[in-house]
Design an enzyme around this catalytic site. Structure first.
Site, short mmCIF file in Angstrom:
data_model
loop_
_atom_site.label_atom_id
_atom_site.label_comp_id
_atom_site.label_asym_id
_atom_site.label_seq_id
_atom_site.Cartn_x
_atom_site.Cartn_y
_atom_site.Cartn_z
N ALA A 195 0.81 -1.24 0.02
CA ALA A 195 0.05 -0.07 0.13
C ALA A 195 0.86 1.19 0.02
O ALA A 195 0.54 2.61 -0.57
CB ALA A 195 -1.02 0.03 1.38
N CYS A 214 -28.10 -12.41 -12.25
CA CYS A 214 -29.04 -13.27 -11.23
C CYS A 214 -29.69 -12.66 -10.01
O CYS A 214 -30.15 -13.46 -9.36
CB CYS A 214 -28.02 -14.43 -11.00
SG CYS A 214 -26.65 -14.09 -9.82
N HIS A 273 -4.00 -9.80 -4.59
CA HIS A 273 -5.16 -9.92 -3.91
C HIS A 273 -6.29 -9.26 -4.85
O HIS A 273 -7.41 -9.06 -4.36
CB HIS A 273 -5.00 -8.65 -2.93
CG HIS A 273 -3.94 -9.01 -1.72
ND1 HIS A 273 -3.63 -8.04 -0.70
CD2 HIS A 273 -3.49 -10.13 -1.33
CE1 HIS A 273 -2.77 -8.98 0.18
NE2 HIS A 273 -2.69 -10.32 -0.27
N CYS A 330 -19.89 -11.27 -9.15
CA CYS A 330 -21.10 -11.89 -8.45
C CYS A 330 -20.69 -13.05 -7.58
O CYS A 330 -20.09 -13.83 -8.17
CB CYS A 330 -22.40 -12.30 -9.14
SG CYS A 330 -23.67 -12.95 -8.68
N VAL A 379 -4.74 -3.41 -4.97
CA VAL A 379 -5.95 -3.75 -5.72
C VAL A 379 -6.26 -2.54 -6.67
O VAL A 379 -7.28 -2.66 -7.22
CB VAL A 379 -6.98 -4.07 -4.93
CG1 VAL A 379 -6.66 -5.54 -4.39
CG2 VAL A 379 -7.56 -3.27 -4.14
N ASP A 380 -5.29 -1.34 -6.75
CA ASP A 380 -5.89 -0.29 -7.30
C ASP A 380 -5.58 -0.18 -8.71
O ASP A 380 -5.89 0.79 -9.53
CB ASP A 380 -5.22 1.00 -6.52
CG ASP A 380 -3.72 0.98 -6.61
OD1 ASP A 380 -2.88 0.10 -7.65
OD2 ASP A 380 -3.09 1.18 -5.44
N GLN A 408 0.31 -6.54 -3.85
CA GLN A 408 -0.63 -6.73 -2.77
C GLN A 408 -1.70 -5.79 -2.99
O GLN A 408 -2.80 -5.76 -2.26
CB GLN A 408 0.07 -6.54 -1.32
CG GLN A 408 0.81 -7.59 -0.99
CD GLN A 408 1.57 -7.28 0.27
OE1 GLN A 408 2.66 -6.50 0.35
NE2 GLN A 408 1.25 -7.99 1.43
N ARG A 453 -2.25 -0.41 7.32
CA ARG A 453 -1.70 -0.87 8.78
C ARG A 453 -0.56 0.28 9.34
O ARG A 453 0.00 -0.08 10.22
CB ARG A 453 -1.05 -2.03 8.67
CG ARG A 453 -1.88 -3.23 8.23
CD ARG A 453 -1.49 -4.52 8.28
NE ARG A 453 -2.33 -5.64 8.29
CZ ARG A 453 -3.23 -6.05 7.16
NH1 ARG A 453 -2.93 -5.40 6.03
NH2 ARG A 453 -4.11 -6.92 7.44
N ASN A 468 10.72 1.10 2.48
CA ASN A 468 9.46 1.22 3.49
C ASN A 468 9.80 2.09 4.70
O ASN A 468 10.83 2.22 5.10
CB ASN A 468 9.38 -0.08 4.04
CG ASN A 468 7.83 -0.09 4.54
OD1 ASN A 468 6.89 -0.10 3.70
ND2 ASN A 468 7.47 -0.47 5.82
#
Length: 248
Positions: free
Chosen positions: A20, A154, A118, A126, A100-101, A98, A32, A217
């Site tokens: 992130a 559905c 991820h 769905c 998801v963007d 990691q 985190r 980091n």
């Protein structure tokens, strides 16, 4: 810590694990860190936990509002993302993210060079019929007044095409990531706490396979003692400088 760079002669592949922290300069908060989402609002975690999400319509309503307000779909890649595009243009690179963007792809990395451990928040799925759709279309329905838009095919519950808490990661994706970690000569971990498994095992696999390790980091990680180099500078400046060194 061992000095870096050293001549890369054994295997040319570079693996980059991103968390992130690489996207915070794009306006996407981490989870985190000291100012992360879970620290500021511990209850927010249930919005991305599968059990409460499926069981409680109110949780889903709040989750859709969170996605609407997060602005992840309009975020732009920053200098850290662009630096990895430059690195991949010069050397063999695989990005294991990691996040998801989708910002690595928006910055210019082809899909084949990115493994999304991820999943992706740019799509929905769905839970009943397993069909995929675009997150932007689902958010447009929320903006039009649907507080919990169901699947148009559905009527099932829609969730982001991400791995929520309580779900297993795709074993095929993790298997590919582990193969990259074993094959690389250099493993760079960027903006990750290296505490979320199984992704946190990838640096260990790389080091045990003989690769060198660089960590970029802001906060200490469990792997700092075995790293060849640890960079605490802001990612948007540290990563371009590192890439410039590696590609000279």
């Amino acid at each position: 810590m061992r000095p870096y760079p050293r001549p890369m002669t054994r295997r040319p592949l570079i693996a980059v694990l991103t968390g992130a922290g690489i996207s915070t300069d794009s306006g996407i908060p981490d989870y985190r860190g000291p100012n992360g989402l879970w620290q500021r609002d511990p209850k927010a975690q249930e919005l991305v936990t599968l059990g409460p999400y499926l069981a409680d319509e109110d949780v889903r309503r709040r989750a859709w509002l969170m996605r609407r307000d997060a602005g992840a779909l309009t975020a732009e890649p920053n200098a850290g993302h662009r630096a990895l595009v430059e690195l991949a243009a010069r050397l063999p690179v695989r990005v294991l993210t990691q996040n998801v963007d989708g910002l690595h792809q928006r910055a210019g990395l082809p899909d084949r060079k990115v493994l999304e451990l991820h999943g992706s928040a740019r799509r929905v799925q769905c839970v009943r019929c397993r069909r995929y759709g675009e997150m932007s279309a689902a958010l447009a329905r929320v903006a039009a007044g649907e507080d919990d838009p169901p699947c148009r095919e559905c009527g099932g519950i829609l969730k982001p095409a991400t791995v929520m808490f309580g779900e297993r990661l795709d074993p095929e994706v993790i298997g590919k990531a582990e193969a990259v970690a074993r094959a690389c000569e250099l493993f760079i971990a960027v903006g990750s706490t290296l505490q979320v498994h199984p992704a946190a095992l990838l640096p260990q696999i790389a080091v045990e396979s003989g690769a060198r390790l660089i960590i970029v980091n802001a906060e200490p990680t469990p792997y700092d003692p075995v790293a060849d180099q640890v960079l605490r500078e802001p990612i948007s400046s540290a990563l371009p400088a590192l890439v410039a060194t590696l590609t000279e």
